[in-house]
Design a protein around this motif. Structure first.
Motif, PDB file in Angstrom:
ATOM      1  N   ALA A 184       0.815  -1.221   0.000  1.00 30.80           N
ATOM      2  CA  ALA A 184       0.000   0.000   0.000  1.00 30.80           C
ATOM      3  C   ALA A 184       0.846   1.267   0.000  1.00 30.80           C
ATOM      4  O   ALA A 184       0.427   2.312  -0.516  1.00 30.80           O
ATOM      5  N   LYS A 197      -6.923  -3.894  11.134  1.00 26.79           N
ATOM      6  CA  LYS A 197      -7.745  -4.964  10.564  1.00 26.79           C
ATOM      7  C   LYS A 197      -7.541  -6.286  11.300  1.00 26.79           C
ATOM      8  O   LYS A 197      -6.443  -6.585  11.756  1.00 26.79           O
ATOM      9  N   GLU A 256      -5.039   2.157   9.476  1.00 28.32           N
ATOM     10  CA  GLU A 256      -6.223   1.384   9.100  1.00 28.32           C
ATOM     11  C   GLU A 256      -5.868  -0.072   8.799  1.00 28.32           C
ATOM     12  O   GLU A 256      -6.588  -0.997   9.196  1.00 28.32           O
ATOM     13  N   GLU A 257      -4.752  -0.283   8.123  1.00 29.53           N
ATOM     14  CA  GLU A 257      -4.321  -1.650   7.815  1.00 29.53           C
ATOM     15  C   GLU A 257      -3.948  -2.406   9.096  1.00 29.53           C
ATOM     16  O   GLU A 257      -4.253  -3.596   9.221  1.00 29.53           O
ATOM     17  N   LEU A 267      -3.428   5.403   6.338  1.00 29.70           N
ATOM     18  CA  LEU A 267      -3.669   4.099   5.725  1.00 29.70           C
ATOM     19  C   LEU A 267      -2.963   2.992   6.506  1.00 29.70           C
ATOM     20  O   LEU A 267      -3.525   1.912   6.713  1.00 29.70           O
ATOM     21  N   ARG A 268      -1.751   3.267   6.970  1.00 28.40           N
ATOM     22  CA  ARG A 268      -1.025   2.273   7.761  1.00 28.40           C
ATOM     23  C   ARG A 268      -1.795   1.920   9.034  1.00 28.40           C
ATOM     24  O   ARG A 268      -1.866   0.746   9.419  1.00 28.40           O
TER      25      ARG A 268
END
Length: 376
Positions: free
Chosen positions: A347, A376, A372-373, A369-370
């Protein structure tokens, strides 16, 4: 015909009801729709009429059709995000690639994936953009093929830049740039054509007039009856050719490329063809065109036309057709196997190579984004 006659013509009414295109004159061709030489048609060189060379061209047409069909199937399987089909336009793709030498540059649009694989680029790399995994899956310098261009006409000035750079360096390379008919209404097209003529750059502009700019028919986005006529305003030759006749396409492109390579400057070629499939898999073409119109063009299929010609001359028979079928199926099997493997993603890559030094905004987006990843 005077300019007054042209402006007074009620083209809107004619084009809206006609299945057949409104043409003032027939484009150059060698074969009619039945695969027979036309009386008074274009006269190719003997080399272009060599049965062996034409059979290789026929194989390339069949290969392009098989690739296009398999790519369409991959969309339905969820392996590609989107695919703009070139079905019906294969003669333009094949002729363009065959006209170029290894050092020449090809500048494709989003509809020219077949030209990429005909140039030797592996299918899985050629379709990376349409798969949505990377901006370009191949090295443009290695293949002398620029990334496929989704915005209309923006590759035109790049073609002029490549051609002019080659001219200044004493490099005999030529740049061949694809456009669609809708792209000829864009400012980048004007800038490219004007600049190429001013600098006499070794560029060939190949407009695939497939009758529609997405859902807009040609007569609604330009009042010009012939797109090739636009060349005169820039001071370059303009040629209108049957884009479904491979022999005529080969002849016209060979002359234009040779002219560019030997210092004769640019040429604008309008290849009159048709987009048989929808604009992309996300388009419903039945909403804006008649089935009779599609059928009219199916009867002018470039593969059938050349196939009939070669069969009549004894260069093509059932055994050769079966051999081509087998070659195409092997290639499609390889495509299916390659696309069955899920690509790996990093990503962080989407934030790289945007600026030389990453901006604070990009850094913040990357960290978001990091996070959010990781959650998970």
């Amino acid at each position: 015909m005077t300019l007054l006659d042209l402006s007074a013509r009620d083209r809107e009414g004619k084009a809206a009801t006609a299945v057949r295109p409104v043409w003032d004159s027939e484009p150059l061709r060698y074969l009619d729709e039945h695969g027979a030489p036309v009386e008074g048609g274009i006269r190719p060189t003997p080399a272009l009429l060599d049965p062996g060379a034409l059979l290789r061209g026929y194989r390339a047409l069949r290969f392009a059709r098989a690739f296009d069909t398999e790519a369409t199937n991959l969309v339905m399987q969820g392996r590609l995000a989107v695919y703009p089909s070139c079905r019906g336009q294969e003669a333009c793709e094949v002729a363009a690639v065959h006209a170029l030498e290894e050092q020449d540059w090809l500048l494709p649009t989003y509809r020219d994936s077949a030209a990429l694989v005909l140039r030797g680029i592996p299918a899985v790399d050629a379709l990376t953009l349409l798969r949505g995994t990377w901006h370009c899956g191949y090295d443009p310098k290695q293949w002398r093929t620029m990334p496929q261009c989704t915005p209309l006409a923006t590759q035109g000035p790049h073609a002029v830049g490549l051609g002019l750079a080659a001219k200044l360096a004493g490099d005999p390379a030529v740049a061949l740039c694809f456009f669609g008919d809708g792209a000829t209404s864009e400012g980048d097209f004007h800038e490219a054509a004007n600049s190429a003529a001013v600098y006499q750059a070794p560029v060939v502009f190949l407009v695939q007039n497939n009758q529609y700019a997405i859902s807009v028919p040609l007569h609604k986005q330009t009042h010009a009856i012939s797109l090739a006529d636009k060349a005169s305003g820039y001071g370059m030759p303009g040629i209108r050719v049957d884009g479904n006749d491979l022999i005529a396409m080969n002849a016209v492109l060979a002359e234009a490329v040779q002219r560019a390579r030997t210092g004769g400057g640019p040429t604008l070629i309008e290849a009159v063809t048709y987009r048989v499939q929808a604009h992309t898999n996300a388009d419903d073409a039945a909403r804006y065109r008649q089935s009779a119109e599609v059928e009219y063009w199916r009867r002018r299929d470039p593969i059938d036309r050349l196939g009939r010609y070669l069969t009549a001359r004894g260069a093509l028979d059932a055994a050769v057709e079966a051999e081509i079928d087998e070659e195409c199926e092997r290639y499609c099997e390889q495509m299916r196997a390659q696309f069955a493997e899920e690509p790996s993603y990093d990503a962080d890559e989407m934030f790289e190579h945007v600026y030389d030094e990453m901006t604070p905004q990009l850094k913040a987006q990357r960290e978001m984004l990091r996070a959010e990843e990781a959650a998970k």
